[in-house]
Design a protein around this motif. Structure first.
Motif, PDB file in Angstrom:
ATOM      1  N   ALA A  67       0.837  -1.203   0.000  1.00 48.71           N
ATOM      2  CA  ALA A  67       0.000   0.000   0.000  1.00 48.71           C
ATOM      3  C   ALA A  67       0.876   1.258   0.000  1.00 48.71           C
ATOM      4  N   PHE A  68       1.946   1.243   0.783  1.00 45.74           N
ATOM      5  CA  PHE A  68       2.850   2.392   0.809  1.00 45.74           C
ATOM      6  C   PHE A  68       3.524   2.586  -0.548  1.00 45.74           C
ATOM      7  N   LEU A  69       4.001   1.502  -1.162  1.00 46.97           N
ATOM      8  CA  LEU A  69       4.641   1.613  -2.474  1.00 46.97           C
ATOM      9  C   LEU A  69       3.667   2.140  -3.522  1.00 46.97           C
ATOM     10  N   SER A  73       4.281   5.646  -5.400  1.00 49.94           N
ATOM     11  CA  SER A  73       4.413   5.643  -6.867  1.00 49.94           C
ATOM     12  C   SER A  73       3.368   6.527  -7.527  1.00 49.94           C
ATOM     13  N   VAL A  74       2.151   6.530  -7.003  1.00 51.92           N
ATOM     14  CA  VAL A  74       1.109   7.401  -7.552  1.00 51.92           C
ATOM     15  C   VAL A  74       1.488   8.863  -7.336  1.00 51.92           C
ATOM     16  N   ASN A  75       1.971   9.196  -6.145  1.00 57.26           N
ATOM     17  CA  ASN A  75       2.407  10.577  -5.893  1.00 57.26           C
ATOM     18  C   ASN A  75       3.549  10.979  -6.814  1.00 57.26           C
ATOM     19  N   THR A  76       4.483  10.063  -7.028  1.00 63.24           N
ATOM     20  CA  THR A  76       5.604  10.351  -7.923  1.00 63.24           C
ATOM     21  C   THR A  76       5.115  10.552  -9.361  1.00 63.24           C
ATOM     22  N   ALA A  95       3.239   1.606  -9.725  1.00 64.28           N
ATOM     23  CA  ALA A  95       1.991   1.724  -8.963  1.00 64.28           C
ATOM     24  C   ALA A  95       0.998   0.652  -9.393  1.00 64.28           C
ATOM     25  N   GLY A  96       0.905   0.398 -10.687  1.00 63.25           N
ATOM     26  CA  GLY A  96       0.003  -0.642 -11.174  1.00 63.25           C
ATOM     27  C   GLY A  96       0.403  -2.034 -10.706  1.00 63.25           C
ATOM     28  N   VAL A  97       1.696  -2.319 -10.755  1.00 65.73           N
ATOM     29  CA  VAL A  97       2.189  -3.627 -10.301  1.00 65.73           C
ATOM     30  C   VAL A  97       1.932  -3.806  -8.804  1.00 65.73           C
ATOM     31  N   CYS A  98       2.207  -2.771  -8.015  1.00 69.73           N
ATOM     32  CA  CYS A  98       1.976  -2.857  -6.564  1.00 69.73           C
ATOM     33  C   CYS A  98       0.487  -2.980  -6.253  1.00 69.73           C
ATOM     34  N   THR A  99      -0.354  -2.284  -6.999  1.00 68.29           N
ATOM     35  CA  THR A  99      -1.801  -2.399  -6.799  1.00 68.29           C
ATOM     36  C   THR A  99      -2.272  -3.807  -7.126  1.00 68.29           C
ATOM     37  N   ALA A 103      -3.904  -6.390  -4.500  1.00 71.37           N
ATOM     38  CA  ALA A 103      -5.208  -7.012  -4.761  1.00 71.37           C
ATOM     39  C   ALA A 103      -5.100  -8.537  -4.702  1.00 71.37           C
ATOM     40  N   ALA A 104      -4.023  -9.092  -5.263  1.00 68.96           N
ATOM     41  CA  ALA A 104      -3.818 -10.550  -5.217  1.00 68.96           C
ATOM     42  C   ALA A 104      -3.638 -11.027  -3.777  1.00 68.96           C
TER      43      ALA A 104
END
Length: 115
Positions: A67-69, A73-76, A95-99, A103-104
């Motif tokens: 969640a932090f990553l 990443s979204v802020n960046t 951000a997409g990979v971390c999301t 989710a997984a």
């Protein structure tokens, strides 16, 4: 020192030895194999509880990290987009990979909890 009227010492509760009077009846001692099996079962139960707690802590830590990553990443990506820099490839993809990983992880946790 006061003397007992009967001329003998009265045994106190929990006294042992000849002055304690009648010996308390003892329960039959279980055989060694039965005691070892019971000990091993208790030990296995403690190990399972400890592993379950450790697993929950690890899943929570991983979810918080992902969640932090994602947040970072979204802020960046937003900051890079406002400056006119490349924002899609490095930060938005991360951000997409971390999301997706978050989710997984949450889906896996939910399915595991139902069983």
């Amino acid at each position: 020192m006061s003397e007992d009227p009967a001329g003998r010492d009265e045994p106190l509760e929990g006294d042992i030895g000849p002055a304690s009077g009648m010996a308390a009846p003892t329960a039959p001692k279980p055989d060694a194999a039965e005691e070892l099996r019971r000990y091993e079962a208790e030990r296995e139960e403690r190990r399972r509880r400890t592993n379950a707690v450790s697993g929950r802590i690890a899943v929570i830590a991983a979810a918080l990290f992902l969640a932090f990553l994602t947040y970072d990443s979204v802020n960046t990506a937003i900051e890079a987009h406002s400056k006119g820099d490349d924002w899609l490839y490095p930060p938005a993809v991360i951000a997409g990979v971390c999301t997706a990983a978050l989710a997984a992880l949450l889906t896996w946790t939910r399915r595991r909890r139902r069983n």
